[in-house]
Motif scaffolding. Structure first.
Motif, short mmCIF file in Angstrom:
data_model
loop_
_atom_site.label_atom_id
_atom_site.label_comp_id
_atom_site.label_asym_id
_atom_site.label_seq_id
_atom_site.Cartn_x
_atom_site.Cartn_y
_atom_site.Cartn_z
N ASP A 99 52.42 -60.24 -12.90
CA ASP A 99 52.57 -60.15 -11.43
C ASP A 99 53.93 -59.55 -11.06
N GLY A 100 53.74 -58.68 -11.51
CA GLY A 100 55.87 -58.05 -11.47
C GLY A 100 56.66 -57.81 -12.80
N THR A 101 56.15 -58.90 -13.46
CA THR A 101 57.63 -59.37 -13.82
C THR A 101 57.99 -58.53 -14.87
N LEU A 102 57.52 -57.57 -16.38
CA LEU A 102 57.65 -56.51 -16.63
C LEU A 102 57.86 -55.33 -16.10
N ALA A 103 57.53 -55.24 -15.13
CA ALA A 103 57.81 -54.21 -13.81
C ALA A 103 59.02 -54.78 -13.53
N ALA A 104 59.68 -55.97 -12.99
CA ALA A 104 61.05 -56.17 -12.59
C ALA A 104 62.28 -55.50 -14.24
N LEU A 105 61.44 -55.94 -15.01
CA LEU A 105 62.25 -55.61 -16.17
C LEU A 105 61.94 -53.80 -16.91
N CYS A 106 61.45 -53.27 -16.64
CA CYS A 106 61.35 -51.47 -16.96
C CYS A 106 62.40 -51.11 -15.40
N ASP A 126 48.63 -62.84 -6.42
CA ASP A 126 48.51 -63.99 -5.96
C ASP A 126 46.88 -63.58 -5.01
N LYS A 127 46.34 -64.39 -5.43
CA LYS A 127 44.62 -64.20 -4.70
C LYS A 127 44.76 -64.63 -3.37
N TRP A 128 45.37 -65.56 -2.59
CA TRP A 128 46.35 -65.62 -1.55
C TRP A 128 46.96 -64.81 -0.60
N THR A 129 47.22 -64.46 -1.25
CA THR A 129 48.41 -62.66 -0.63
C THR A 129 47.82 -61.89 -0.36
N LYS A 164 39.68 -71.80 -7.88
CA LYS A 164 40.02 -70.89 -8.83
C LYS A 164 41.56 -70.69 -8.31
N PRO A 165 42.36 -70.87 -9.30
CA PRO A 165 44.11 -71.17 -9.69
C PRO A 165 44.40 -69.78 -8.59
N ALA A 166 45.24 -69.66 -7.29
CA ALA A 166 46.06 -68.91 -7.12
C ALA A 166 46.25 -67.57 -7.65
N SER A 167 46.55 -67.64 -8.81
CA SER A 167 47.66 -66.75 -9.58
C SER A 167 46.90 -67.32 -11.64
N ALA A 168 45.92 -66.73 -10.87
CA ALA A 168 46.25 -66.13 -13.12
C ALA A 168 44.56 -65.77 -12.55
N GLY A 169 44.49 -65.17 -14.39
CA GLY A 169 43.44 -63.63 -14.71
C GLY A 169 42.40 -64.11 -15.89
N SER A 170 41.62 -63.79 -16.10
CA SER A 170 40.43 -63.82 -17.27
C SER A 170 39.18 -64.64 -16.75
#
Length: 339
Positions: A99-106, A126-129, A164-170
């Motif tokens: 979700d961009g968290t690790l990209a932000a760290l980098c 975010d599936k809605w966005t 479905k959850p708006a933000s989840a995978g698998s």
């Protein structure tokens, strides 16, 4: 030991890559498998690899070595490992990773990273966005409504619908509801993974996935499409129990392939993706309907994406090597939404 690998006939010295797996979400085990596959492929390609794992409690380790007893201290130690790498390869699916968290760290560490930056990761998760972006660039998606988990007791829909959850995978928390009782159960299941829930009208169509790769220099291209064959919804159980079948290239017409490929690349560009993304569609009588986009899709040798690129003549080892070649420092200069 440093070695060399070849790409399009050119030789270059191998580099050190820090591969991050695990994570603090329901996809922890899947992310471990993806990270292990990527690390192995890189080593076979001549890269030096450091394997970093985020455990379920948020602490990090390097291989089997714990990097701290608490998350903050272990992140600081992990940054030291990342600093010595030429590139970081985040292989964490889902929240607190894809979700961009690790990209932000980098980005904060000014460290070159494989894959999409903060904005594309956050929007794609975010599936809605994602639906809003797809609509803006003329790509159809299933009609849907966004629901707050606090309100599910009073929600009614005309069924059948996919919840479905708006933000989840698998496909965690994804369920098909065919009646009122099934709808209540599906909403409660999705609420375990996110406080925002998407309720979509059921789309009848063939499930076709495409993978788009952005190479060093900016060239984007899509591998041959893959079709998923199941007896029902392609949910978490079906995804990993071996019952689903894949065919690649999918048996579709040239016009259908052109429409799907064009939509996949357009969605990739609209989100400002980098590296690689898998774009999932339903192919209907009226053309492609977007299901979702994954900016960090499953990447074991048996996953859909490597299968698609293998059909294009690109091995798993070469695919991950090209992703490393295209690594950049994520930040404000990353591509922005284009509509």
């Amino acid at each position: 030991m440093r070695g060399e690998h070849r790409l399009d006939g050119e030789q270059r010295m191998a580099r050190r890559v820090a591969v991050i797996g695990g994570g603090e979400n329901a996809e922890h085990e899947v992310s471990l498998a993806t990270a292990a596959g990527i690390a192995g492929a890189l080593r076979r390609g001549g890269f030096d690899v450091d394997e970093l794992t985020i455990d379920r409690d948020g602490t990090w380790r390097r291989g089997t070595e714990a990097l701290g007893a608490r998350p903050a201290g272990s992140v600081a130690a992990a940054l030291g490992v990342m600093e010595r790498a030429d590139a970081v390869f985040p292989a964490v699916h889902g929240p607190f990773g894809e979700d961009g968290t690790l990209a932000a760290l980098c980005a904060l560490a000014h460290t070159p990273m494989v894959g999409s930056g903060v904005r594309a990761g956050a929007v794609g998760m975010d599936k809605w966005t994602t639906k809003l972006v797809a609509d803006a660039v003329g790509i159809r998606s299933a009609p849907a409504r966004l629901v707050d988990a606090a309100d599910i007791a009073d929600i009614e829909f005309e069924v059948p619908v996919v919840v479905k959850p708006a933000s989840a995978g698998s496909s965690h928390g994804v369920a098909l509801a065919r009646d009122a009782a099934g709808l209540r159960e599906a909403l409660r299941g999705a609420a375990r993974y996110d406080d925002r829930i998407l309720v979509e009208r059921l789309v009848a169509g063939r499930e076709i996935d495409l993978a788009v790769l952005r190479e060093a220099g900016g060239r984007r291209w899509a591998a041959p499409p893959l079709e998923i064959h199941t007896d029902g919804l392609f949910d978490t159980e079906t995804k990993y129990d071996g019952s689903a079948r894949f065919s690649v290239p999918a048996e579709i017409s040239d016009a259908e392939r052109e429409a799907l490929t064009g939509a996949a690349v357009r969605m990739f560009d609209a989100l400002g993706c980098a590296g690689l993304a898998r774009v999932d569609f339903f192919l209907t009588d009226q053309g492609p309907v977007l299901n979702e986009i994954n900016t960090m899709p499953g990447m074991t040798a048996e996953s859909q994406v490597p299968r698609m690129f293998a059909a294009a003549g690109l091995s798993y080892e070469e695919l991950v090597a090209r992703m490393v070649d295209a690594a950049t420092v994520p930040g404000p200069a990353s591509p922005i939404l284009s509509v």
